[in-house]
Design a protein around this motif. Sequence first.
Motif, PDB file in Angstrom:
ATOM      1  N   ASP A 164       0.748  -1.215   0.012  1.00 33.68           N
ATOM      2  CA  ASP A 164       0.056   0.140   0.088  1.00 33.68           C
ATOM      3  C   ASP A 164       0.890   1.417   0.027  1.00 33.68           C
ATOM      4  O   ASP A 164       0.334   2.303   0.554  1.00 33.68           O
ATOM      5  CB  ASP A 164      -1.007   0.092   1.273  1.00 33.68           C
ATOM      6  CG  ASP A 164      -1.817  -1.172   1.019  1.00 33.68           C
ATOM      7  OD1 ASP A 164      -2.240  -1.558  -0.051  1.00 33.68           O
ATOM      8  OD2 ASP A 164      -2.377  -1.461   2.308  1.00 33.68           O
ATOM      9  N   ILE A 165       1.835   1.585  -0.697  1.00 32.75           N
ATOM     10  CA  ILE A 165       2.637   2.387  -0.932  1.00 32.75           C
ATOM     11  C   ILE A 165       1.932   3.353  -2.017  1.00 32.75           C
ATOM     12  O   ILE A 165       1.641   3.029  -2.853  1.00 32.75           O
ATOM     13  CB  ILE A 165       4.138   2.123  -1.532  1.00 32.75           C
ATOM     14  CG1 ILE A 165       4.783   1.239  -0.582  1.00 32.75           C
ATOM     15  CG2 ILE A 165       4.781   3.520  -1.755  1.00 32.75           C
ATOM     16  CD1 ILE A 165       6.069   0.745  -1.333  1.00 32.75           C
ATOM     17  N   GLU A 166       1.612   4.532  -1.602  1.00 31.08           N
ATOM     18  CA  GLU A 166       0.821   5.589  -2.273  1.00 31.08           C
ATOM     19  C   GLU A 166       1.713   6.041  -3.278  1.00 31.08           C
ATOM     20  O   GLU A 166       2.837   6.204  -3.157  1.00 31.08           O
ATOM     21  CB  GLU A 166       0.268   6.610  -1.391  1.00 31.08           C
ATOM     22  CG  GLU A 166      -0.640   6.429  -0.319  1.00 31.08           C
ATOM     23  CD  GLU A 166      -1.014   7.639   0.468  1.00 31.08           C
ATOM     24  OE1 GLU A 166      -0.452   8.771   0.211  1.00 31.08           O
ATOM     25  OE2 GLU A 166      -2.053   7.313   1.436  1.00 31.08           O
ATOM     26  N   MET A 167       0.976   6.140  -4.622  1.00 31.42           N
ATOM     27  CA  MET A 167       1.941   6.587  -5.753  1.00 31.42           C
ATOM     28  C   MET A 167       1.076   7.608  -6.611  1.00 31.42           C
ATOM     29  O   MET A 167      -0.182   7.408  -6.651  1.00 31.42           O
ATOM     30  CB  MET A 167       2.259   5.330  -6.550  1.00 31.42           C
ATOM     31  CG  MET A 167       2.733   5.558  -7.816  1.00 31.42           C
ATOM     32  SD  MET A 167       1.783   5.789  -9.341  1.00 31.42           S
ATOM     33  CE  MET A 167       0.707   4.346  -9.205  1.00 31.42           C
ATOM     34  N   TYR A 168       1.499   8.399  -7.323  1.00 29.54           N
ATOM     35  CA  TYR A 168       1.167   9.460  -7.838  1.00 29.54           C
ATOM     36  C   TYR A 168       2.103   9.710  -9.069  1.00 29.54           C
ATOM     37  O   TYR A 168       3.114   9.790  -8.973  1.00 29.54           O
ATOM     38  CB  TYR A 168       0.969  10.886  -7.138  1.00 29.54           C
ATOM     39  CG  TYR A 168      -0.096  10.726  -6.023  1.00 29.54           C
ATOM     40  CD1 TYR A 168      -1.402  10.740  -6.150  1.00 29.54           C
ATOM     41  CD2 TYR A 168       0.538  10.485  -4.716  1.00 29.54           C
ATOM     42  CE1 TYR A 168      -2.143  10.757  -4.958  1.00 29.54           C
ATOM     43  CE2 TYR A 168      -0.237  10.329  -3.658  1.00 29.54           C
ATOM     44  CZ  TYR A 168      -1.622  10.546  -3.853  1.00 29.54           C
ATOM     45  OH  TYR A 168      -2.409  10.449  -2.821  1.00 29.54           O
ATOM     46  N   PHE A 172      -2.983   7.348 -10.098  1.00 29.13           N
ATOM     47  CA  PHE A 172      -2.556   7.145  -8.859  1.00 29.13           C
ATOM     48  C   PHE A 172      -3.178   5.871  -8.400  1.00 29.13           C
ATOM     49  O   PHE A 172      -3.957   5.314  -8.672  1.00 29.13           O
ATOM     50  CB  PHE A 172      -3.170   8.594  -8.142  1.00 29.13           C
ATOM     51  CG  PHE A 172      -4.661   8.502  -8.293  1.00 29.13           C
ATOM     52  CD1 PHE A 172      -5.486   7.802  -7.336  1.00 29.13           C
ATOM     53  CD2 PHE A 172      -5.030   9.427  -9.316  1.00 29.13           C
ATOM     54  CE1 PHE A 172      -6.849   7.972  -7.245  1.00 29.13           C
ATOM     55  CE2 PHE A 172      -6.576   9.343  -9.519  1.00 29.13           C
ATOM     56  CZ  PHE A 172      -7.520   8.682  -8.424  1.00 29.13           C
ATOM     57  N   GLY A 173      -2.572   5.265  -7.235  1.00 27.71           N
ATOM     58  CA  GLY A 173      -2.695   4.205  -6.644  1.00 27.71           C
ATOM     59  C   GLY A 173      -1.893   3.444  -5.773  1.00 27.71           C
ATOM     60  O   GLY A 173      -1.477   4.503  -5.028  1.00 27.71           O
ATOM     61  N   LYS A 174      -1.715   2.565  -5.686  1.00 28.77           N
ATOM     62  CA  LYS A 174      -0.877   1.874  -4.700  1.00 28.77           C
ATOM     63  C   LYS A 174       0.095   0.987  -5.063  1.00 28.77           C
ATOM     64  O   LYS A 174      -0.163   0.191  -6.200  1.00 28.77           O
ATOM     65  CB  LYS A 174      -1.661   0.817  -3.416  1.00 28.77           C
ATOM     66  CG  LYS A 174      -2.652   2.190  -2.712  1.00 28.77           C
ATOM     67  CD  LYS A 174      -3.467   1.228  -1.707  1.00 28.77           C
ATOM     68  CE  LYS A 174      -4.084   2.011  -0.867  1.00 28.77           C
ATOM     69  NZ  LYS A 174      -4.777   2.070   0.042  1.00 28.77           N
ATOM     70  N   PRO A 226       9.475   2.814  -0.634  1.00 25.85           N
ATOM     71  CA  PRO A 226       8.679   4.044  -1.215  1.00 25.85           C
ATOM     72  C   PRO A 226       9.396   5.219  -1.809  1.00 25.85           C
ATOM     73  O   PRO A 226       9.034   5.602  -2.839  1.00 25.85           O
ATOM     74  CB  PRO A 226       8.157   4.402   0.089  1.00 25.85           C
ATOM     75  CG  PRO A 226       8.086   3.224   1.013  1.00 25.85           C
ATOM     76  CD  PRO A 226       9.164   2.639   0.983  1.00 25.85           C
ATOM     77  N   GLU A 264       9.154   6.414  -5.674  1.00 23.29           N
ATOM     78  CA  GLU A 264       9.032   7.831  -5.942  1.00 23.29           C
ATOM     79  C   GLU A 264       9.952   8.175  -7.088  1.00 23.29           C
ATOM     80  O   GLU A 264       9.661   9.104  -7.882  1.00 23.29           O
ATOM     81  CB  GLU A 264       9.156   8.535  -4.658  1.00 23.29           C
ATOM     82  CG  GLU A 264       8.802  10.090  -4.917  1.00 23.29           C
ATOM     83  CD  GLU A 264       7.388  10.493  -4.955  1.00 23.29           C
ATOM     84  OE1 GLU A 264       7.147  11.658  -4.728  1.00 23.29           O
ATOM     85  OE2 GLU A 264       6.730   9.480  -4.677  1.00 23.29           O
ATOM     86  N   ALA A 274      -3.705   1.059 -10.179  1.00 23.61           N
ATOM     87  CA  ALA A 274      -3.865   2.491 -10.421  1.00 23.61           C
ATOM     88  C   ALA A 274      -5.132   2.735 -10.861  1.00 23.61           C
ATOM     89  O   ALA A 274      -5.453   2.196 -11.735  1.00 23.61           O
ATOM     90  CB  ALA A 274      -2.585   2.880 -10.924  1.00 23.61           C
ATOM     91  N   LYS A 332      -9.640   0.290 -12.604  1.00 25.57           N
ATOM     92  CA  LYS A 332      -8.388   0.048 -12.144  1.00 25.57           C
ATOM     93  C   LYS A 332      -7.694  -0.599 -13.041  1.00 25.57           C
ATOM     94  O   LYS A 332      -7.922  -1.603 -13.464  1.00 25.57           O
ATOM     95  CB  LYS A 332      -8.228  -0.632 -10.686  1.00 25.57           C
ATOM     96  CG  LYS A 332      -8.997   0.306  -9.616  1.00 25.57           C
ATOM     97  CD  LYS A 332      -8.235   0.205  -8.290  1.00 25.57           C
ATOM     98  CE  LYS A 332      -8.874   0.946  -7.144  1.00 25.57           C
ATOM     99  NZ  LYS A 332      -9.000   2.120  -7.005  1.00 25.57           N
TER     100      LYS A 332
END
Length: 190
Positions: A76-80, A91-93, A111, A115, A150, A166
């Motif tokens: 569940d690493i947030e990603m944009y 965006f997603g995980k 993470p 990035e 995402a 998704k």
Amino acid sequence: MADATQAGAVQDISGFVRGMLAGLGEDPDREGLLKTPERVEKSMRFLTRGYGLTVRDAIGDALFEEDHHNMVIVRDIEMYSMCEHHMLPFFGKVHVAYIPNGRIVGLSKLPRVVEVFARRLLVQERLTEQVASALMEVLEPAGVGVVVEASHLCMMMRGVEKQNSKTVTSAMKGVFMDDRATREEFLRLL
């Protein structure tokens, strides 16, 4: 000299945005849009800052000798990111797993590696592969698994306009590719 070149690039981006606004039928001189070209330029530089980052810098000296040979997962690493086709966000995980081969990495570094690549113009498939390949190269683990889930604004706001869709991509390296049981354990733990 570098500052002058960068200032020229800033001016070019701002000028381009100003021209785009006019091309869309807007008045770039109206009050609400006066600073928009500069804001867009700053925003795009922030959203694409990954071009100035490297995986080795992101990991730094956070590699540690450790006799651990079981799966390590950061979920569940947030990603944009920004789609290279329409320059719209997605965006997603991101879920990252690896099996150490004599050394581990600081957990916060995973993470940071995401990035490095997410903050560039790209497609999700390439992002997934780049993260997995970079971790294989730097960590030299027994294997790496990466899954990205995402939502893409290019599918949600335009085109097919499917808001609940998704996209899921995966990249498996080493034992995650070669050993079905390892791959299935990773996917089950997600």
